[in-house]
Design an enzyme around this catalytic site. Sequence first.
Site, PDB file in Angstrom:
ATOM      1  CG  HIS A  54      -2.084  -1.018   0.987  1.00 55.02           C
ATOM      2  ND1 HIS A  54      -3.216  -0.766   0.236  1.00 55.02           N
ATOM      3  CD2 HIS A  54      -2.198  -2.297   1.414  1.00 55.02           C
ATOM      4  CE1 HIS A  54      -3.988  -1.848   0.229  1.00 55.02           C
ATOM      5  NE2 HIS A  54      -3.387  -2.794   0.928  1.00 55.02           N
ATOM      6  CB  ALA A  73      -4.441 -15.717  -4.716  1.00 57.10           C
ATOM      7  CG  LEU A  91      -0.442 -14.747  -5.678  1.00 59.37           C
ATOM      8  CD1 LEU A  91      -0.217 -16.238  -5.909  1.00 59.37           C
ATOM      9  CD2 LEU A  91       0.693 -14.188  -4.819  1.00 59.37           C
ATOM     10  CB  SER A  99      -4.512 -13.354 -11.998  1.00 59.07           C
ATOM     11  OG  SER A  99      -5.595 -12.780 -11.319  1.00 59.07           O
ATOM     12  CB  SER A 100      -5.842  -8.138 -13.290  1.00 59.00           C
ATOM     13  OG  SER A 100      -6.915  -8.673 -12.631  1.00 59.00           O
ATOM     14  CG  ASP A 146      -0.342  -5.393  -8.661  1.00 58.00           C
ATOM     15  OD1 ASP A 146       0.517  -5.302  -7.762  1.00 58.00           O
ATOM     16  OD2 ASP A 146      -1.562  -5.402  -8.445  1.00 58.00           O
TER      17      ASP A 146
HETATM   18  C1  GLA Z   1      -3.049  -4.204  -5.121  1.00 56.51           C
HETATM   19  C2  GLA Z   1      -2.845  -3.073  -6.114  1.00 56.51           C
HETATM   20  C3  GLA Z   1      -1.404  -2.571  -6.055  1.00 56.51           C
HETATM   21  C4  GLA Z   1      -0.985  -2.235  -4.627  1.00 56.51           C
HETATM   22  C5  GLA Z   1      -1.330  -3.391  -3.693  1.00 56.51           C
HETATM   23  C6  GLA Z   1      -1.075  -3.063  -2.246  1.00 56.51           C
HETATM   24  O1  GLA Z   1      -2.287  -5.309  -5.498  1.00 56.51           O
HETATM   25  O2  GLA Z   1      -3.122  -3.526  -7.417  1.00 56.51           O
HETATM   26  O3  GLA Z   1      -1.270  -1.457  -6.902  1.00 56.51           O
HETATM   27  O4  GLA Z   1      -1.590  -1.053  -4.214  1.00 56.51           O
HETATM   28  O5  GLA Z   1      -2.692  -3.787  -3.824  1.00 56.51           O
HETATM   29  O6  GLA Z   1       0.284  -2.896  -2.015  1.00 56.51           O
END
Ligand code: GLA
Length: 419
Positions: free
Chosen positions: A75, A162, A164, A166-167, A211
């Site tokens: 976060h 989960a 991890l 996937s999107s 991500d």
């Molecule tokens: C999700 C969001 C990321 C990040 C995390 C928390 O995975 O897609 O951008 O904010 O939560 O670290």
Amino acid sequence: MIEWRMIERGIEDRVGMIYDSWLLILPYFFQLSTICQPAMPLEKQDILSHFTGRFGQSPRFVIRAPGRVNLIGEHTDYNDGFVLPLAIDRAVWIALRPREDRRVVVHSIDYQQSGEFSLDHLQNEKSGWIEYIKGTAWALADAGFQLTGWEGVMQGDVPLGAGLSSSAALEMATARAFAAAGDLAWNAAAMAKLGQRAENRWVGVNCGIMDQLISAAGQADHALLIDCRSLDTQPVPFPAGVAVVVLDTSTRRGLVDSAYNERRSQCEAAAKFFGVTALRDVTIEQFRKSADGLDAVTRRRALHVITENDRTLQAAEAMRSGDAVALGQLMQQSHVSLRDDYEVSSDALNTMVECASAYHACYGARMTGAGFGGCAMALIRAEAADDFVRCTSAAYQEKTGHVPAVYVCRATNGAEVVG
Ligand code: GLA
């Protein structure tokens, strides 16, 4: 996927965000009921044989884009801060050949479903997994890329919902597929931003950049220290003899989008209070001096982000100096901060982290991703990894009644053409 061969849907990190259609969530619930032990990671041969089975010849390109686990820095990305994720050996694969007619035709092996659209009429029909592909095409086209159509097959083994990513894996696999089909230049950070734009604007999920960027830019055997303001990435090697273990609680979050957006607003309010662009710009000293002027909840949220940024930079240092013990302690502190100050953990995640931390060869464990369910991760002395998997799975199952999926993962490259 687990039967984890059931690709992405927007279920991803934030269930409830875009589930305006039951048709979209049904496969997700189906999948949850099948969670047990994960299959071996997919390999190039799997997707190749699907392509040749369908098209009677070999594909022009095989693309792989990974999911991710975040070691620390949770976060913090939407606060312009630091994150330390690794791309993992669970990925979305696309095998394709270019087409002449500006159409994109994709068969999802996991859903046993085909989808197609024209690059000349991109319309959001909220129709499930194909929207991630369409949304990425839209973001690329909108950025001025000349896109070429393609046809192919797609398969994935990043578990859904989960935490991890996937999107993001699907978005970056798609961007890589368009780059290969149209011979476009590949700049990982630029492509990650377009993937994020597709997710924010087309799919409707307000995620940060972590991500997509790790899925685009990951490096084998390394974590990446990402500065989410400059998008600078630095590969950081793992200390010798450690293994990263993913601990899927087999619980999935509900209503996480509203909680996620609420956290974002609280961070923005805190940054405004401190008179800065983002919480990244507030030091712990500044926080201590004036945080009393904030309401208690906003203060706790800001405290998490400010201390987490600091922990992330320290964690990268610990890795560079091969100090797994220090890294593990920082992970443990991160979990406490996420649990108590940011309040995004869950009973299942806390129990999993307790079970993992109780194991003698565990350096540290924490929830990973957005929170509220999904996965925790642990850093383990590599030679004890198999025993850790057995003991922690059994302890968690006994305490919660849930059957977890626990497995060692490997840091891999980001989105790439592998054939
Ligand atoms: C999700 C969001 C990321 C990040 C995390 C928390 O995975 O897609 O951008 O904010 O939560 O670290």
